[in-house]
Scaffold this motif. Structure first.
Motif, PDB file in Angstrom:
ATOM      1  N   GLY A 112       0.813  -1.209   0.000  1.00  0.00           N
ATOM      2  CA  GLY A 112       0.000   0.000   0.000  1.00  0.00           C
ATOM      3  C   GLY A 112       0.846   1.258   0.000  1.00  0.00           C
ATOM      4  O   GLY A 112       0.546   2.229  -0.715  1.00  0.00           O
ATOM      5  N   TYR A 113       1.934   1.246   0.784  1.00  0.00           N
ATOM      6  CA  TYR A 113       2.825   2.411   0.828  1.00  0.00           C
ATOM      7  C   TYR A 113       3.487   2.635  -0.524  1.00  0.00           C
ATOM      8  O   TYR A 113       3.574   3.769  -1.010  1.00  0.00           O
ATOM      9  CB  TYR A 113       3.876   2.203   1.910  1.00  0.00           C
ATOM     10  CG  TYR A 113       4.852   3.345   2.064  1.00  0.00           C
ATOM     11  CD1 TYR A 113       4.497   4.494   2.761  1.00  0.00           C
ATOM     12  CD2 TYR A 113       6.127   3.282   1.510  1.00  0.00           C
ATOM     13  CE1 TYR A 113       5.380   5.543   2.906  1.00  0.00           C
ATOM     14  CE2 TYR A 113       7.008   4.330   1.644  1.00  0.00           C
ATOM     15  CZ  TYR A 113       6.639   5.449   2.344  1.00  0.00           C
ATOM     16  OH  TYR A 113       7.523   6.493   2.474  1.00  0.00           O
ATOM     17  N   ALA A 163      -2.959   2.555   0.595  1.00  0.00           N
ATOM     18  CA  ALA A 163      -2.466   3.320  -0.550  1.00  0.00           C
ATOM     19  C   ALA A 163      -3.174   4.664  -0.667  1.00  0.00           C
ATOM     20  O   ALA A 163      -2.534   5.692  -0.937  1.00  0.00           O
ATOM     21  CB  ALA A 163      -2.642   2.504  -1.829  1.00  0.00           C
ATOM     22  N   ILE A 206       2.467   1.680  -3.573  1.00  0.00           N
ATOM     23  CA  ILE A 206       1.490   2.137  -4.568  1.00  0.00           C
ATOM     24  C   ILE A 206       1.110   3.594  -4.309  1.00  0.00           C
ATOM     25  O   ILE A 206       1.099   4.430  -5.231  1.00  0.00           O
ATOM     26  CB  ILE A 206       0.247   1.236  -4.550  1.00  0.00           C
ATOM     27  CG1 ILE A 206       0.609  -0.181  -5.015  1.00  0.00           C
ATOM     28  CG2 ILE A 206      -0.852   1.822  -5.437  1.00  0.00           C
ATOM     29  CD1 ILE A 206      -0.529  -1.174  -4.878  1.00  0.00           C
ATOM     30  N   GLY A 207       0.774   3.909  -3.068  1.00  0.00           N
ATOM     31  CA  GLY A 207       0.370   5.278  -2.752  1.00  0.00           C
ATOM     32  C   GLY A 207       1.480   6.283  -2.961  1.00  0.00           C
ATOM     33  O   GLY A 207       1.242   7.390  -3.473  1.00  0.00           O
TER      34      GLY A 207
END
Length: 278
Positions: A93-94, A153, A96-97
């Motif tokens: 998630g980190y 994300a 992608i975000g």
């Protein structure tokens, strides 16, 4: 006519540059580290003493009970399996975000009119509490790991995007004009002027969004999950297992500290070109 000769004071010794000793280079940081460890030790000792004497252990548990729970989870495999699930949600998630936030930050901040058109909509979306999006993501993606990754994300994206856009918009216009006078190509302008000039904003966004990646993943696990550190926290609270709740929180704290240290290393590497502060 008598002339008065001004009296000179003793010559001030000239400070000669010399190699700094180990203590001069590392003494302050070593002292701060020692003070931090000392403060942590005092808190743990006081916690152990007051728990059961002044405060009911049901509410605050005990450091020894928390350590016992961590050892129990480690031996049974509960700690590793659930920590890996949460860590995977956080990292994916980190990533992608952060990538989306940096890309869109550079793209929109370089287009003034487009940025001004979209700015109120972006800020409105940013103002929405991300926990309110969890039920919607459950409808779209179910209660699997995908929902937690997307929630993490989205939480990271806005922080990285806003800081990146601010960094791009604050690049020294003089540098940009100078590069244009030298007929710099757009690619060189981005790579050699805008990117280094905005790196401070990018790294700020990457650093401050780390805990929010944890928040997004853990909120998703708290809302709907049967595994992960958020599930252990939820299960511990439901069964009045305070030691289990604190044990899961400590693991999350360690993960956040490690990720922050990695971003700090990236920060130092990326800012080597900056002049040192005197």
């Amino acid at each position: 006519m008598n002339s008065t000769i001004p009296r000179t004071s003793a010559a001030t010794p000239v400070e000669i540059d010399r190699p700094r000793s180990w203590w001069e280079r590392n003494g302050t940081s070593a002292t701060i580290t020692a003070l931090r460890l000392g403060l942590l030790a005092v808190v743990v000792v006081v916690w152990q003493i007051v728990s059961g004497r002044l405060i009911d252990p049901l509410f605050v548990s005990k450091p020894t009970a928390i350590v016992d729970r961590l050892i129990e989870w480690a031996r049974s495999g509960v700690l590793w399996s659930n920590s890996w699930i949460t860590l995977k949600e956080i990292l994916i998630g980190y990533a992608i975000g952060a990538l989306a936030g940096v890309a869109f930050g550079f793209l929109l901040a370089s287009q003034k009119i487009l940025y001004r058109v979209l700015d109120p909509f972006i800020m409105s979306l940013y103002a929405i509490p991300k926990v309110a999006l969890a039920p919607l993501f459950i409808v779209w993606l179910g209660i699997g790991i995908e929902m937690k990754i997307v929630l993490a994300a989205v939480t990271v994206f806005f922080l990285v995007f806003l800081n990146t856009a601010a960094g791009v918009r604050e690049v020294d216009r003089g540098l940009i004009d100078a590069a244009r006078l030298m007929n710099a190509r757009r690619r060189d302008m981005i790579l050699k002027v805008i990117l280094p000039g905005s790196m401070s904003g990018v790294l700020t966004g990457l650093r401050v969004s780390i805990p929010y990646a944890l928040i997004g993943a853990v909120i998703g696990e708290l809302v709907a999950s049967n595994r992960g550190l958020g599930y252990l926290i939820n299960n511990g609270a439901a069964t009045f297992d305070t030691a289990g709740v604190f044990a899961a929180l400590i693991v999350l704290t360690v993960i956040a500290a490690v990720l922050s240290a990695l971003v700090n290393l990236l920060d130092r590497s990326a800012n080597k070109w900056r002049p040192a502060n005197n």
